[in-house]
Write a protein that holds these residues in place. Sequence first.
Motif, PDB file in Angstrom:
ATOM      1  N   HIS A  66      76.912  78.961  64.834  1.00 12.93           N
ATOM      2  CA  HIS A  66      76.017  78.409  65.771  1.00 12.93           C
ATOM      3  C   HIS A  66      76.154  79.109  67.049  1.00 12.93           C
ATOM      4  CE1 HIS A  66      79.857  76.119  66.230  1.00 12.93           C
ATOM      5  NE2 HIS A  66      79.330  75.907  67.473  1.00 12.93           N
ATOM      6  N   LYS A  67      75.297  78.601  67.848  1.00 15.44           N
ATOM      7  CA  LYS A  67      75.244  79.114  69.325  1.00 15.44           C
ATOM      8  C   LYS A  67      74.816  78.178  70.250  1.00 15.44           C
ATOM      9  CE  LYS A  67      70.989  81.567  68.682  1.00 15.44           C
ATOM     10  NZ  LYS A  67      70.197  82.722  69.135  1.00 15.44           N
ATOM     11  N   GLU A  72      80.332  77.214  76.578  1.00  9.30           N
ATOM     12  CA  GLU A  72      81.117  76.443  76.235  1.00  9.30           C
ATOM     13  C   GLU A  72      82.699  76.619  76.389  1.00  9.30           C
ATOM     14  OE1 GLU A  72      82.116  74.353  71.762  1.00  9.30           O
ATOM     15  OE2 GLU A  72      81.166  76.167  71.777  1.00  9.30           O
ATOM     16  N   MET A  73      83.265  75.573  76.803  1.00 12.03           N
ATOM     17  CA  MET A  73      84.798  75.693  77.262  1.00 12.03           C
ATOM     18  C   MET A  73      85.376  74.666  76.161  1.00 12.03           C
ATOM     19  SD  MET A  73      84.462  75.656  81.304  1.00 12.03           S
ATOM     20  CE  MET A  73      82.995  74.619  81.374  1.00 12.03           C
ATOM     21  N   ILE A  74      86.440  75.211  75.339  1.00 13.27           N
ATOM     22  CA  ILE A  74      87.189  74.410  74.408  1.00 13.27           C
ATOM     23  C   ILE A  74      88.476  74.035  74.780  1.00 13.27           C
ATOM     24  CG2 ILE A  74      87.742  74.300  72.182  1.00 13.27           C
ATOM     25  CD1 ILE A  74      85.352  76.145  71.373  1.00 13.27           C
ATOM     26  N   GLY A 104      75.064  81.749  74.120  1.00 11.97           N
ATOM     27  CA  GLY A 104      74.222  82.480  73.068  1.00 11.97           C
ATOM     28  C   GLY A 104      75.261  83.136  72.080  1.00 11.97           C
ATOM     29  N   THR A 105      76.347  83.235  72.387  1.00 13.31           N
ATOM     30  CA  THR A 105      77.311  83.913  71.575  1.00 13.31           C
ATOM     31  C   THR A 105      77.721  83.153  70.310  1.00 13.31           C
ATOM     32  OG1 THR A 105      78.371  84.753  73.322  1.00 13.31           O
ATOM     33  CG2 THR A 105      79.687  84.773  71.143  1.00 13.31           C
ATOM     34  N   ILE A 106      77.360  83.672  69.034  1.00 15.82           N
ATOM     35  CA  ILE A 106      77.552  82.986  67.784  1.00 15.82           C
ATOM     36  C   ILE A 106      79.029  82.843  67.552  1.00 15.82           C
ATOM     37  CG2 ILE A 106      77.081  83.298  65.236  1.00 15.82           C
ATOM     38  CD1 ILE A 106      74.421  85.047  66.179  1.00 15.82           C
ATOM     39  N   HIS A 107      79.290  81.598  67.033  1.00 17.84           N
ATOM     40  CA  HIS A 107      80.671  81.387  66.669  1.00 17.84           C
ATOM     41  C   HIS A 107      80.702  80.098  65.600  1.00 17.84           C
ATOM     42  CE1 HIS A 107      79.416  78.716  69.784  1.00 17.84           C
ATOM     43  NE2 HIS A 107      80.489  77.878  69.342  1.00 17.84           N
ATOM     44  N   SER A 108      81.964  80.083  65.191  1.00 17.46           N
ATOM     45  CA  SER A 108      82.243  79.069  64.257  1.00 17.46           C
ATOM     46  C   SER A 108      83.426  78.576  64.323  1.00 17.46           C
ATOM     47  CB  SER A 108      81.919  79.331  62.781  1.00 17.46           C
ATOM     48  OG  SER A 108      82.829  80.709  62.382  1.00 17.46           O
TER      49      SER A 108
END
Length: 136
Positions: A66-67, A72-74, A104-108
Motif C-alpha cells: 500500500h501507499k 509515515e513515521m513508524i 507515495g512509497t509502496i510498502h508492506s
Amino acid sequence: MNKIKNSLAMTLVLTVLTTLIICDSALGQQPGIKRTELQRYDLSHPGWEAIQVRIDFAPGTSFARHKHPGEEMIYVLEGTLEYQVEGKPPVKLKAGETLFIPAGTIHSARNVGSGNGAELATYIVEKGKPLVDLVK
C-alpha cells in the motif's frame, strides 16, 4: 429548487462519508490486523493533517502492499515486524526501533515474530484523501 439542491448535496455528503467509513473499517478488519486511531488533528499548514494509529499484527499476519498520500513515521511498540519498502531490501525492526516512509512509497509490513506485533504509525497527509491506498 433549493430543497432539491440541498437534498442532492446531503445525499452526496452522506455517500462520501459512508464510503470512507466502509473503506476504513475494511482495512481495520483484515484478519489478524487491528487498527486503532488514537488522534487526528489539522495542521497549521492548510489542507494537511496528522493522524496517529496503533496497528496490531497477530503472529504471521501482514498488511498488503500500500501507499499513503503523505509521510509515515513508524515506531515499533512490540514484537518483530518486517517492512518491505519499494526499492530497498526488507528490514526487520524490534520494539523501540523506527522507520520513515516517504509520501507515495509502496510498502508492506509483516509480523515475523511468535507473539503480537504492534506499531505506532504517525501520518502527515493531505486532508480528505484516503489514508491507505492498496496496491497490487
